[in-house]
Design an enzyme around this catalytic site. Sequence first.
Site: not given
Length: 347
Positions: A22, A285-286, A20, A207, A204
């Site tokens: 991005h 994630d980011d 995961h 969350e 997704h």
Amino acid sequence: MAEHSTGQRDLRALPKAHLHLHFTGSMRHATLLELAERDGIRLPDQLVSQWPPELSAADEKGWFRFQRLYDVARSVLRTEADVRRLVLEAAEDDVRDGGRWLEIQVDPSGYAARFDGITAFTDLVLDAVADASRATGLGMAVVIAANRIRHPLDARTLARLAAQYAGRGVVGFGLSNDERRGQTTAFAGAFGIAERAGLLLVPHGGELRGPDHVAQCLDALHAQRLGHGVRSAEDPALLERIVEAGVALEVCPTSNVALGVYSDLTSVPLPTLLEAGATVALGADDPLLFGSRLHGQYAAMRAAHDLADEQLAELARMSVRASCAPSDVRAAVLADVDAWLRAEPGA
């Protein structure tokens, strides 16, 4: 202080897969600053002096601010060399954190205008991924993701694009952005295209919205792996369904806290998921917006939940098993996880 000085094994040496991450969000902060300065792009203070930014997605306004920062970061990628640099640095960072396999997620439509369309940009990303993999030794693949705030017909276009590259570097199809926006069921057609092409279905869900949305992702999109999915912990029956179906959860602890889903890292319900038998793959994630990369997720969960090295090794194994890595790569990484666990702390 080195981790093994406390009698713990070094988590950076633990072999793991990263499922995961991005594309724009993988960018190094230093690279963002350098590219912005090169082209005279004025960055908001939250991406400069106040980095990592204070974030919250508790309401629509908070998500808008998060998305604005993401869009600004995307705007610094101006040339083919910039794209290649981002991919190479993401690979280098994962290798430094013990990564052995990376599935990087990208929405080509976000770059189409500057890079001659979605097909040309996808070709560029796949070529950059192949080059970075050769340079670093990291196994890599791409997940093409649609944006749920765009029209579902755009998602179908991206699903057809992903299908064209199935078996040629693209392994999955996803759906990202604020899961509170749009109708998840409206994207079933796009996921049907991807499913028929044999791509892994990785939307997704779970969350910013709770178990009800996870169920929608399973029912309407036939999710085989869930981006996040952490709030499945709130519904024991749903969690049991996920476990029985073998759906893996890409849990991203640092982003969960940064976006206000949980108040602190100890509140991330990883123990509940593991006790239920769920397959969990920790992801960053980011990192550009959350300030923590792959190693940070393992270190944070070790500290927050007092995880033993045996549990951390199993998390690493689960990340590999949930990946699209070739069987020989999986076998090699799993063997190296066992070797990490056999070694004495500090050895």
